[in-house]
Enzyme design. Sequence first.
Site, PDB file in Angstrom:
ATOM      1  N   HIS A   3      -9.921 -15.729 -42.008  1.00  0.00           N
ATOM      2  CA  HIS A   3      -9.389 -14.527 -41.364  1.00  0.00           C
ATOM      3  C   HIS A   3      -8.132 -14.905 -40.599  1.00  0.00           C
ATOM      4  O   HIS A   3      -8.083 -15.980 -39.980  1.00  0.00           O
ATOM      5  CB  HIS A   3     -10.439 -13.932 -40.419  1.00  0.00           C
ATOM      6  CG  HIS A   3     -10.121 -12.542 -39.950  1.00  0.00           C
ATOM      7  ND1 HIS A   3      -9.239 -12.269 -38.933  1.00  0.00           N
ATOM      8  CD2 HIS A   3     -10.578 -11.336 -40.381  1.00  0.00           C
ATOM      9  CE1 HIS A   3      -9.176 -10.954 -38.736  1.00  0.00           C
ATOM     10  NE2 HIS A   3      -9.973 -10.373 -39.604  1.00  0.00           N
TER      11      HIS A   3
ATOM     12  N   GLU B 290     -15.123  -8.626 -44.303  1.00  0.00           N
ATOM     13  CA  GLU B 290     -14.998  -8.101 -45.663  1.00  0.00           C
ATOM     14  C   GLU B 290     -16.115  -8.616 -46.563  1.00  0.00           C
ATOM     15  O   GLU B 290     -16.570  -7.912 -47.461  1.00  0.00           O
ATOM     16  CB  GLU B 290     -13.644  -8.494 -46.276  1.00  0.00           C
ATOM     17  CG  GLU B 290     -12.521  -7.555 -45.936  1.00  0.00           C
ATOM     18  CD  GLU B 290     -11.333  -7.751 -46.857  1.00  0.00           C
ATOM     19  OE1 GLU B 290     -11.327  -8.723 -47.643  1.00  0.00           O
ATOM     20  OE2 GLU B 290     -10.421  -6.924 -46.795  1.00  0.00           O
TER      21      GLU B 290
END
Length: 362
Positions: free
Chosen positions: A252, A306
């Site tokens: 991320h 996600e």
Amino acid sequence: MVHAGLKGIIAAESEISLVDGEKGQLVYRGEWAATLAKEKSFEEVVYFLWNRTFPDKKLLEKFSTSLTEARFLKSYQKEILDQLPRNMDMMSVIRTVISSMGDKETTFPSTQQQGIRIVGLVPTIIAYRYRLLNDDSFVEPDASLSHVANFLYMLKGIVPEENHVRALSAYFILTMEHGLNASTFAARVIASTESDLVSAITGAIGAMKGPLHGGAPTGVIDLLDEIKREGSADRVLRRKLENKEKLMGFGHRIYKTRDPRASALSDITSEFYDDEEFKLAHEVENKAVELLKELKPGRNLYANVEYYAAAILRSIELPTELFTPAFTAARCAGWIAHVFEQNENNRIIRPSSTYIGDIPAE
């Protein structure tokens, strides 16, 4: 010094959330977002974000009733949904219908009732349009169901499984708010001009539509499908890493530790180990983290939101084209909280730029 994309520039003070990438922390108004996802309902957290306090039983019932009443499409909104081109993407459909809600009542400053109208209606817009495109009859909202359960009910026409509702509710809560991201910043910029809430949310939806922001986690779905076909997470993941391919759903740009939203969703979905999709997601994550430490030491790559979003949306059999719209249905609450905060202590947002073009001869 120019900060491209305003990276590192502090443009506002906010009490709404803290996103600490180094420590892997996500806080909503002094509360761990992960704890809220495990212990509170979607309705309670929306109220909390907007009002700085949790509702008592009476206030929660009143707030939930208002959200329920806001689920119903007006006749002109149904007509818009019926008439829009069939090849129009869902995000553009949502943006168009929300834009049509601007009327003489949506004035500055924004009100909670205006926010309720938007949050309550977005899931219905998605469900109505999705069923229309699939030549299925519209399923009217069920006032007896929670906000998230009703969304699934309208999409499929059957009362959803409890574990699906709980997992999707947690996802909605954990993606409801995430600091001054692109779409939230867009909403605050618009609100800073003393424009109305509908305009601010319409602009935020436009920002969310961009693949660099609200892109669906289809890459994670592809990864899980590939592992399912081959029957070996170790073989597929090792091959990808040795070929220097990116493992979708890992890493991320903000979080340098495990994404706290992924941690919370992992904890919640681990309770549903009889669900094959969740079971697969947990097994793949464990193997991926093991291989990443072995083959990419020191990189600190972990599952992000996600990854578990894909697992949840896949388990409830949500079509991939609805992933970003579902994200939008959740994030609307955060956008509205930021508009309220901008309204409270407003100053027009107007950054400067450095001119690098030619100067005419004198």
